[in-house]
Design a protein around this motif. Structure first.
Motif, short mmCIF file in Angstrom:
data_model
loop_
_atom_site.label_atom_id
_atom_site.label_comp_id
_atom_site.label_asym_id
_atom_site.label_seq_id
_atom_site.Cartn_x
_atom_site.Cartn_y
_atom_site.Cartn_z
N LEU A 214 8.22 -13.16 20.23
CA LEU A 214 7.37 -13.47 19.08
C LEU A 214 8.32 -13.75 17.92
CD1 LEU A 214 4.14 -11.58 18.02
CD2 LEU A 214 5.64 -12.71 16.38
N VAL A 215 8.33 -14.98 17.45
CA VAL A 215 9.28 -15.42 16.43
C VAL A 215 8.57 -15.45 15.08
CG1 VAL A 215 10.80 -17.27 15.67
CG2 VAL A 215 10.57 -16.76 18.11
N SER A 216 8.85 -14.43 14.28
CA SER A 216 8.24 -14.32 12.96
C SER A 216 9.16 -13.51 12.07
CB SER A 216 6.86 -13.64 13.06
OG SER A 216 6.14 -13.76 11.85
N ALA A 217 8.99 -13.65 10.77
CA ALA A 217 9.80 -12.85 9.86
C ALA A 217 9.51 -11.37 10.10
CB ALA A 217 9.50 -13.23 8.41
N THR A 218 10.52 -10.54 9.93
CA THR A 218 10.34 -9.11 10.11
C THR A 218 9.36 -8.58 9.07
OG1 THR A 218 12.64 -8.94 10.86
CG2 THR A 218 11.52 -6.89 10.23
N PRO A 219 8.25 -7.97 9.49
CA PRO A 219 7.25 -7.53 8.51
C PRO A 219 7.76 -6.36 7.67
CG PRO A 219 6.68 -6.72 10.70
CD PRO A 219 7.86 -7.65 10.87
N VAL A 220 7.32 -6.31 6.42
CA VAL A 220 7.68 -5.18 5.55
C VAL A 220 6.72 -4.01 5.74
CG1 VAL A 220 8.67 -6.74 3.84
CG2 VAL A 220 6.30 -5.98 3.58
N PHE A 221 5.63 -4.24 6.44
CA PHE A 221 4.59 -3.23 6.56
C PHE A 221 4.77 -2.36 7.80
CE2 PHE A 221 2.65 -7.04 4.54
CZ PHE A 221 2.56 -6.51 3.26
N LYS A 222 4.12 -1.21 7.77
CA LYS A 222 4.10 -0.27 8.89
C LYS A 222 2.67 -0.21 9.44
CE LYS A 222 8.33 0.77 7.71
NZ LYS A 222 9.49 0.26 8.48
N ARG A 223 2.57 0.27 10.67
CA ARG A 223 1.25 0.40 11.28
C ARG A 223 0.31 1.27 10.44
NH1 ARG A 223 0.18 -1.09 16.62
NH2 ARG A 223 1.95 -1.96 17.76
N GLU A 224 0.86 2.28 9.82
CA GLU A 224 0.00 3.15 9.02
C GLU A 224 -0.56 2.46 7.78
OE1 GLU A 224 4.36 4.63 8.26
OE2 GLU A 224 3.17 3.83 9.94
N ASP A 225 -0.04 1.27 7.46
CA ASP A 225 -0.56 0.51 6.31
C ASP A 225 -1.83 -0.26 6.64
OD1 ASP A 225 1.63 1.27 4.73
OD2 ASP A 225 2.82 -0.44 5.39
N LEU A 226 -2.16 -0.40 7.92
CA LEU A 226 -3.24 -1.30 8.31
C LEU A 226 -4.58 -1.01 7.62
CD1 LEU A 226 -2.57 -1.79 12.15
CD2 LEU A 226 -1.96 -3.28 10.24
N PRO A 227 -5.04 0.25 7.52
CA PRO A 227 -6.33 0.46 6.85
C PRO A 227 -6.34 -0.04 5.41
CG PRO A 227 -5.70 2.40 8.11
CD PRO A 227 -4.51 1.49 8.09
N ARG A 228 -5.23 0.16 4.70
CA ARG A 228 -5.18 -0.27 3.31
C ARG A 228 -4.95 -1.77 3.18
NH1 ARG A 228 -0.73 2.70 0.44
NH2 ARG A 228 -1.77 1.88 -1.43
N LEU A 229 -4.27 -2.39 4.15
CA LEU A 229 -4.05 -3.83 4.08
C LEU A 229 -5.35 -4.61 4.16
CD1 LEU A 229 -0.86 -4.30 6.29
CD2 LEU A 229 -1.03 -4.56 3.81
N PHE A 230 -6.37 -3.99 4.71
CA PHE A 230 -7.65 -4.69 4.87
C PHE A 230 -8.35 -4.91 3.53
CE2 PHE A 230 -12.17 -5.10 5.96
CZ PHE A 230 -12.09 -6.12 6.90
N ASP A 231 -8.22 -3.98 2.58
CA ASP A 231 -8.97 -4.15 1.34
C ASP A 231 -8.20 -3.80 0.06
OD1 ASP A 231 -8.91 -1.44 1.59
OD2 ASP A 231 -11.06 -1.18 1.92
#
Length: 306
Positions: A214-231
């Motif tokens: 999977l060729v993409s820039a290294t994300p700055v986020f963590k899995r624990e950020d997912l609930p907050r990334l939604f809204d």
């Protein structure tokens, strides 16, 4: 079983007049390799102008070649412009023919340009931000998604029987778009075309078996950020990428409140020797320099999904 392929020197690049194909040609030439370009459209990197499924021309183009990088395809913008049968002819049938001919001519290394688009609905959840890695099951939606996934399956099946060295690169978005959107995308779902080209060049150096990246820039986020990334993605961006948040504030650009997905390349590409080199800072530098790879910022774009 074929002998282990030696390091390639002469590479056929299909789709060499396109954005990715031309960048791949440039990367290979910079690495001291010979890149022979094939495309239906003339271009500075294209030595062979032909349809991708013209068998006599393909056979001639493959003479003296020891590796293939297959970028040519119909893409998402072509959906609705071409019949489904045309997508299958170019994206699936022509891929099969090219790979089988390569094997028949003793070419033991094949790199296939695929796409993160084939994750489809898996990356578009109505109630949460999706975390996508190379093992996330694809949920194709459009004919483009389906045919790229089918082409992957064709190549994987061939690799099992022919024992070729096969690399499948699922690349994330790298096309020109407004600078504010592109900069945020580099945090979670985008990549610079130069990094895509570097990944292809690195894949050619791999000599063992089958690899999917999977060729993409290294994300700055963590899995624990997912609930907050939604809204409340804007708050998370401020925490995880304060430099970008500050750069946006200086320019009066709003940060998005919602992010739909995060692409995680994982350690696979890193252990193979590739890592992205052009993050969000490169986007703002390109905008300042007036490069056509970046478009002007879009009004109120931060209120939309990024």
């Amino acid at each position: 079983m074929q002998n282990e392929p030696s390091s390639p020197q002469h590479v056929l690049v299909t789709g060499s007049s396109g954005r990715v194909g031309s960048a791949v040609c440039a990367a290979l030439k910079a690495a001291g390799l010979t890149a022979r370009g094939l495309d239906r459209v003339a271009g500075p990197n294209t030595q062979v102008q032909s349809e991708i499924d013209d068998l006599p021309t393909l056979r001639q183009a493959l003479r003296g070649i020891d590796a293939v990088v297959h970028c040519a395809a119909l893409h998402a913008p072509h959906v609705g412009q071409y019949a489904d049968a045309e997508f299958r002819r170019i994206n699936v049938d022509a891929t099969r023919q090219l790979a089988e001919l390569s094997v028949a001519m003793g070419i033991g290394r094949f790199v296939f340009t695929s796409t993160t688009a084939l994750y489809g609905r898996a990356a578009e959840r109505p109630d949460r931000t999706a975390w996508i890695d190379i093992d996330t099951p694809a949920e194709p939606d459009t004919i483009y998604h389906h045919t790229k996934l089918d082409a992957e399956h064709v190549l994987l099946t061939l690799a099992e029987s022919a024992s070729i060295s096969l690399s499948i690169l699922r690349m994330s978005r790298c096309f020109p778009e407004p600078a504010d959107q592109m900069a945020v995308h580099r945090l979670h779902r985008g990549v610079d075309v130069r990094d895509v080209a570097a990944a292809h060049a690195q894949a050619l150096r791999q000599t063992i078996g089958v690899r999917r990246w999977l060729v993409s820039a290294t994300p700055v986020f963590k899995r624990e950020d997912l609930p907050r990334l939604f809204d409340e993605a804007d708050r998370v961006i401020f925490e995880r990428a304060p430099g970008l948040a500050q750069a946006f504030a200086v320019r009066g650009w709003p940060l998005p409140r919602h992010l739909d997905r995060v692409y995680d390349p994982g350690l696979g590409p890193m252990t193979a020797g590739w890592r992205p080199a052009h993050g969000w800072e490169a986007v703002l530098n390109a905008l300042a320099e007036g490069r056509l790879t970046v478009l002007a910022a879009s009004p109120n774009s931060g209120t939309r999904d990024a």
